[in-house]
Write an enzyme that holds these catalytic residues in place. Structure first.
Site: not given
Ligand SMILES: NC(=O)c1ccc[n+]([C@@H]2O[C@H](COP(=O)([O-])OP(=O)(O)OC[C@H]3O[C@@H](n4cnc5c(N)ncnc54)[C@H](O)[C@@H]3O)[C@@H](O)[C@H]2O)c1
Ligand SMILES: NC(=O)c1ccc[n+]([C@@H]2O[C@H](COP(=O)([O-])OP(=O)(O)OC[C@H]3O[C@@H](n4cnc5c(N)ncnc54)[C@H](O)[C@@H]3O)[C@@H](O)[C@H]2O)c1
Lengths: 562, 562
Positions: B280, B272, B416, B328, B133, B181
Site C-alpha cells: 500500500l 508483501s 528444529c 527478509y 515444490q 510475516g
Molecule cells: N523469508 C523468506 O524466505 C520468504 C519466504 C516466502 C515469502 N517471503 C516474502 O515475505 C513477504 C510477506 O509474505 P506474507 O505471506 O506474510 O504476505 P501477506 O500478503 O500475507 O502479508 C503482507 C502484509 O503486508 C501488509 N502491508 C502491505 N503494504 C504495507 C505497507 N505499506 N505498510 C505496512 N504494511 C503493509 C499487508 O497489510 C499484509 O498484512 C512476501 O513478499 C513474500 O514473498 C519471504
C-alpha cells in the site's frame, strides 16, 4: 588448502597401470583410478596435456592438482567409502556401505536460467566448473571404436527395418568421408551392402583406403556406379568413393534412378553441413574453398545453403521414389530450409527413425575394458560373448569385424549393443571369466551416456518423442539414482555433452566384474535396471514395443498393473 | 494401461492411517505411504482435492490415478525393491538391495533451454509433469510449523551475530503481519526481544493477538513506542503491533532514533513487497486499496515503488546509524531501486547475512514425524532431544516454545535446526526410542530442501556465494546421489521449488527410524553425510568456518589433505 589451478602441463604423460598388481586397496577403486588415467592416455585423449579427452573441451579432471588429488584419494579409499567429484574436482569422502558407489560424479550442471555457454565459460574460466562431455568426465571413453560401432549399428537398424536384416543386394548413397563420416563405407559393407560415398576431397577419400574402411576411389561417375551396381547385383559388399560435390552428384544420380537406369535403396549424408563454411558449394573448387570462405563468410554461407537445398531436394526426391532416406545428425535439413527449400524436413532424423526402436528394447552401447591391459583378455571376452549369444548373427558379425578392423587405443576395450535381458548376462559371464582366471584381471563394464534411458536431449536422443516429452529431464536423474541404488561402482550426472550447454542432461554408470560374489550380485541388478530405465521411459512415452517388451520380459510399470 | 488423468476430485478425502497396524509390508514402505497421504490431509494441504499441498501448485502426485497406483505399489513393495516416481507418477519398480532407497523421485526437471514457465505449463497441461515444490512432491511437508521455526531461527542468528545470543534488551522494528510475516513478533519474543511490527491493516494485526503470536495492538505511535521501549529497558520480551504505513512510520521512527529519543537495534520487513499491487502506497487508505490497484495497476505500481523507496531509504538510514538491517526475502530492495532509490542494495539478504554461517556448520531444518499419530510420541522425542543436548539452551527454548505455540496439522511432527555431528545422534536416539517402545511406532526423519548442502538457488540459498558459484548445480545432484548411497528411505531431486522454474535445483532425503539395527546403521551414515554436504560445499566456496568445522569434526576434503 591447495589452491593451485594448472590446466596445461605438457610435462605430464599419463598411462594407466597394467597387470594384476594393485595400486589401490581393491579392484573396485583400482578400476576408476586406471580408467581416469586411461582417459588421459596419449593414445586415447585428444589433448592430454590440457586434460582434454575428446569433444572440444571434454575433460577428465578440472586441473592437474585435482587429478592428483583424485588419484591420491582413490589409492587410499576403503571399500565402504565414497569419493565425491564436482566437475572434475574431488570435494569430499564419505563413509557409505559396500553396495554404494565408490565414486559419485556431477559435471557441468547449472541452474536452468544460467545454463548458457557464456555463463558456463565464465564459471569455467574462474575454475569453478569443467566440461565433462559424456564419457570424458565420467572416465569411460574408449577412443574411436565407438564411432565405427555406432555407424555399424545404425546401418544394421536400416537393414532390419527395410531389408530383412542385411544390406546385401542394396545400394547406399551417402556424402562426406571425414572424421565421423569416414566410418560409413565400412559400416555398410560390414552389413553386407554396396555403397557409393561422395566427397569433394580426393585426399579425404584416399586416406580411408585400406583395412576395408574404403575399398576403392573413382573420379569417373559411370565407372564408380558400374562397380557398386555390379556388387549390388551379386549381393557382394563393396565401397567406392567418388570425388565430387554431393549437391551436384546427388541430383544426377536421382535423374538416373528416376529414369530406371539404376536403383538406389538407402540415402543419407555426413558432410559437415552443421557449419556452412565447412560445406563446399557447387560454385567453388576445393582449392578455392578456404580463401572464399574467409573473404566473404556471409556470401559463402548463402551459396552453401543454396547448394544444400539442392542436395536435400535430391534426398527428398529419392524418398519420393521409394528409397530409405534419413538425416545423420549433421543439421543439413535446417540449413537446406534456410537455403529456401520448403520440404527439407520431409525425411526423419536417425534417432527417431532407427535408434529409438532399439531404445524400446533397452538396446544401447554396452562397453567393457580389460584392466590387465592384455588384448588377449578382450579376445577371450569376444569369444565367450559369441558363445553366450550363439544365435545373434548380427552381434557375431560386429565382434568379428571389430576384431579385424579396430586397433586398440589405451587399455583394450570392446563395444557392442545389447538390450534388456542381455546386458546382465554378459556382466555375469565376464565376472565368471575373472573368477575362473580365464582373463588375467577384472573387467570394467560401462556404457555411453547416449543410451536408452539415460538422457534427455531434445535435439538428438529425445527428438520428437511420441508424447512430446522431449525436454523432461526427470529420466536421466532417476537413471543415475537407480544406478547408485543398484551396485554401480561409479555414477555420473552431466549437463551438455555432445549437444552443448542448455541442451541435455545425461547419466552414466560403470561397474567392475572382479570375480567376487558381491560383484555378481551387483552386476545382475545394475545391468538389469539400467536398460530397464529405457524400457519404462519409452513405454511411458507411448511406444507400443517398449510396453510389449515390459510385459514379455517382466519389467514392472505400476500404471500398467491394473 | 490406465490412461485416466483426473486432477480434481472433491470426493476424495485422504488421511494417513494411524497406529501400529501395517498396511504395507514393512515400516520402510509404510512410512512413505503414510507421508504421501499425510501431505494430502485436509489439515495439511491447501487444496487436497487438486492434490495441491502448498506453494501455489506444489503437488504430492500428478493425478488421482497416479496417487492410487503409488499407494497400491507401496503397499506391495518388498524390502529389496525400489519404486521410481517421475513428477508424481509411478513409472517403474526395480529390484535393488536393502541399503537402497525404497522410493526414488524426480520432480519438475527440464533440460535448461526448456526450463521456463511457459514450457513447464504446457507440459503440465499435457499431463507430462507436475510442480513438486520442495516438500510437496517429496512427501515431507509438515504444515506451517516450519514458518515459525525458520523465522525464530533467523532472529536467533541475528541475536548470535550481534547481541550475544539473545535479543533481550533489544528493539526490533519490522513491517508486514501477514501469512508469513505474522510469525515475526513471536519469533522475536521467543528470542527474548521487544518488537514493533507495523501493518496498514488493523484486522491483520488483531488476528494475531493471543497465543503470544502478538501481545498487543496500538493505534497511537507514542503509546506503542512507550510500551516496547519499557520492555527493552527491562529486558522483557514484548510484541506490539502498530497500525500504520511502514513507508511513513519507518522514516518517523528513524527521525526519533537519530535525535536520540530512542534506539532501534534490528530492522527488517515482510510486507508483501514482491508484488507492488500488494504493497500500500502512502497516498491511499486500506479502504481505497483494492479499487485503486484495479483501476490503474501501472499508476498504483509507480506509487507503491515510490513508497518502497522511502521505506528502504529509512532502512538504510537505520543501518547508517548502526542498526542491524536485512532484507527478509520479499524483494523490497529491487522494488525500491525501481522506485528511484540508489542505495537500496546497501543492506544484505537474510541468507548471506545469517543463514549461511549456519549452513557452514551443516545446520538446517531437521524434522521428524510420529507415524503412530499420537502427539505423546512427539512429546517423548522433545524431552529426549533436550536431554541429548542438555547445554543447547537455544534448542530448549525452541522446543518449549513449539510445544506451547504449535498446533499439530496432520501427523504430529517437530522441526528444529541441528548441525553436522548432531543430526545422526538425534536419529540414533529416535531409533532407540522406537526399539525400546518408548514411542508407539516408528519415527520418520526428513528435512526441507532448503538446507546447507542440498540446493543451488542463486536468488535465495546460494545468493552471493563467496566464490561466485551461485549457479553451479552439481551440489544438489551429488547430495541426492549421496543420500541414495547412504541408506535414505526416499530421495528426491526437484527443479523450481520456492523460487520457480529455471531458478533452482534441490534435493531431499527422508529416512525411517524403525528400531532395527539396519535402520541404526543407515541413520548414522545418512545423517552424517547429508549435513556433511553442506560443510564441503561451503568449504569449497571459501568459507573459513566451514573449512574449520571440516577439520575439527573430521569431514574429509581431498584438496585440503596435502
Ligand atoms: N523469508 C523468506 O524466505 C520468504 C519466504 C516466502 C515469502 N517471503 C516474502 O515475505 C513477504 C510477506 O509474505 P506474507 O505471506 O506474510 O504476505 P501477506 O500478503 O500475507 O502479508 C503482507 C502484509 O503486508 C501488509 N502491508 C502491505 N503494504 C504495507 C505497507 N505499506 N505498510 C505496512 N504494511 C503493509 C499487508 O497489510 C499484509 O498484512 C512476501 O513478499 C513474500 O514473498 C519471504
Ligand atoms: N550422427 C551423429 O550422431 C553425429 C555425431 C557427431 C557429428 N555428426 C555430424 O556429422 C557431420 C560430419 O562429421 P565429420 O566429423 O565427418 O566432419 P568432417 O569435417 O571431418 O568431414 C566432412 C566431409 O565433408 C566433405 N564435404 C564438404 N562439403 C561437401 C560437399 N558439398 N560435397 C561432398 N563432400 C563435402 C568434406 O570434404 C569432408 O571430408 C558433421 O556435421 C557432424 O556434426 C553427427
Amino acid at each position: 588448502m591447495s589452491t593451485g589451478f594448472t590446466q596445461h602441463d605438457p610435462t605430464r604423460t599419463i598411462r594407466a597401470p597394467r597387470g594384476t598388481a594393485l595400486t589401490a586397496k581393491s579392484w573396485q577403486t583400482e578400476a576408476p583410478l586406471r580408467m581416469l588415467m586411461n582417459n588421459l592416455d596419449p593414445e586415447v585423449a585428444e589433448r592430454p596435456e590440457d586434460l582434454v579427452v575428446y569433444g572440444g573441451t571434454g575433460r577428465a579432471a578440472r586441473s592437474w592438482e585435482a587429478f592428483d588429488a583424485i588419484v591420491r584419494t582413490l589409492a587410499d579409499l576403503e571399500e565402504d567409502e565414497t569419493l565425491l567429484v564436482q566437475s572434475g574436482k574431488p570435494v569430499g569422502v564419505f563413509r557409505t556401505n559396500k553396495w554404494a558407489p565408490r565414486v559419485l560424479i556431477a559435471n557441468s550442471n547449472l541452474v536452468g536460467d544460467w545454463a548458457s555457454w557464456p555463463q558456463f565459460r565464465k564459471l569455467e574460466a574462474e575454475g569453478l566448473t569443467m566440461y565433462g562431455q559424456m564419457t570424458a568426465g565420467s572416465w569411460i571413453y574408449i577412443g574411436t571404436q565407438g564411432i565405427l560401432q555406432g555407424t555399424f549399428e545404425t546401418f544394421a537398424a536400416v537393414a532390419n527395418k527395410r531389408f530383412g536384416g542385411s544390406l546385401a543386394g542394396t545400394l547406399t548413397l551417402t556424402g562426406g568421408c571425414g572424421g565421423m563420416g569416414g566410418a560409413q563405407p565400412l559400416a555398410v559393407t560390414l552389413n553386407g551392402g554396396a555403397v557409393l560415398i561422395v566427397d569433394v576431397s580426393e585426399e579425404r577419400l584416399r586416406r580411408r583406403l585400406g583395412k576395408r574402411y574404403l575399398d576403392d576411389v573413382e573420379t569417373d561417375l559411370d565407372a564408380a556406379l558400374a562397380k557398386v551396381l555390379a556388387a549390388k547385383a551379386e549381393k557382394r559388399p563393396l565401397s567406392v568413393g567418388y570425388v565430387g560435390n554431393a549437391a551436384a552428384v546427388f541430383p544426377e544420380i536421382l535423374r538416373r534412378h528416376r529414369a530406371g537406369e539404376l536403383a538406389v535403396d538407402v540415402v543419407t549424408d555426413q558432410t559437415s553441413a552443421h557449419d556452412p563454411l565447412s560445406y563446399l558449394p557447387v560454385e567453388y573448387t576445393v582449392e578455392q574453398w578456404a580463401a572464399e570462405a574467409e573473404a566473404d563468410p556471409a556470401g559463402f554461407t548463402k551459396l552453401a545453403q543454396a547448394s544444400m537445398a539442392r542436395h536435400v531436394e535430391a534426398m527428398v526426391g529419392f524418398q519420393d521414389a521409394g528409397a530409405e532416406v534419413f538425416d545423420y545428425g549433421n543439421s543439413i535439413r535446417d540449413e537446406a530450409r534456410k537455403g529456401g527449400y520448403g520440404r527439407a524436413f520431409d525425411f526423419p532424423g536417425f534417432v527417431p527413425a532407427y535408434i529409438r526402436p532399439l531404445f524400446c528394447e533397452g538396446m544401447g552401447p554396452f562397453r567393457w575394458v580389460a584392466l590387465s591391459g592384455d588384448p588377449e583378455d578382450i579376445r577371450v571376452t569376444d569369444q565367450a560373448l559369441k558363445e553366450l549369444f550363439p544365435d545373434n548373427t548380427h552381434l557375431h558379425r560386429w565382434i568379428d569385424a571389430a576384431a579385424t578392423h579396430v586397433e586398440f587405443e589405451g587399455l583394450p576395450a570392446r563395444i557392442c549393443w545389447l538390450g534388456y535381458g542381455e546386458r546382465h548376462r554378459a556382466g555375469l559371464l565376464f565376472n565368471e571369466l575373472v573368477r575362473t582366471g580365464r582373463v588375467k584381471a577384472p573387467i570394467v563394464i560401462g556404457r555411453d551416456h547416449l543410451d536408452s534411458g539415460s538422457v534427455a536431449s531434445p535435439y538428438r536422443e529425445t527428438e520428437a518423442m511420441a508424447d512430446g516429452s522431449d525436454a523432461i529431464a526427470d529420466w536421466p536423474l532417476l537413471n543415475a539414482l537407480t544406478a547408485a541404488s543398484s551396485g554401480a561402482t561409479w555414477v555420473s550426472i552431466h549437463h551438455g555433452g555432445g549437444v552443448g550447454i542448455g541442451r541435455s542432461i545425461h547419466a552414466g554408470q560403470v561397474s567392475v566384474a572382479d570375480g567376487t560374489d558381491l560383484a555378481a550380485a551387483k552386476l545382475e541388478v545394475l545391468l538389469t535396471n539400467d536398460p530397464g530405465m529405457g524400457i519404462i521411459r519409452h513405454a511411458d512415452a507411448g511406444y507400443g514395443r517398449a510396453a510389449e517388451v515390459a510385459r514379455e520380459r517382466g519389467v514392472r510399470i505400476p500404471m500398467a498393473e491394473h
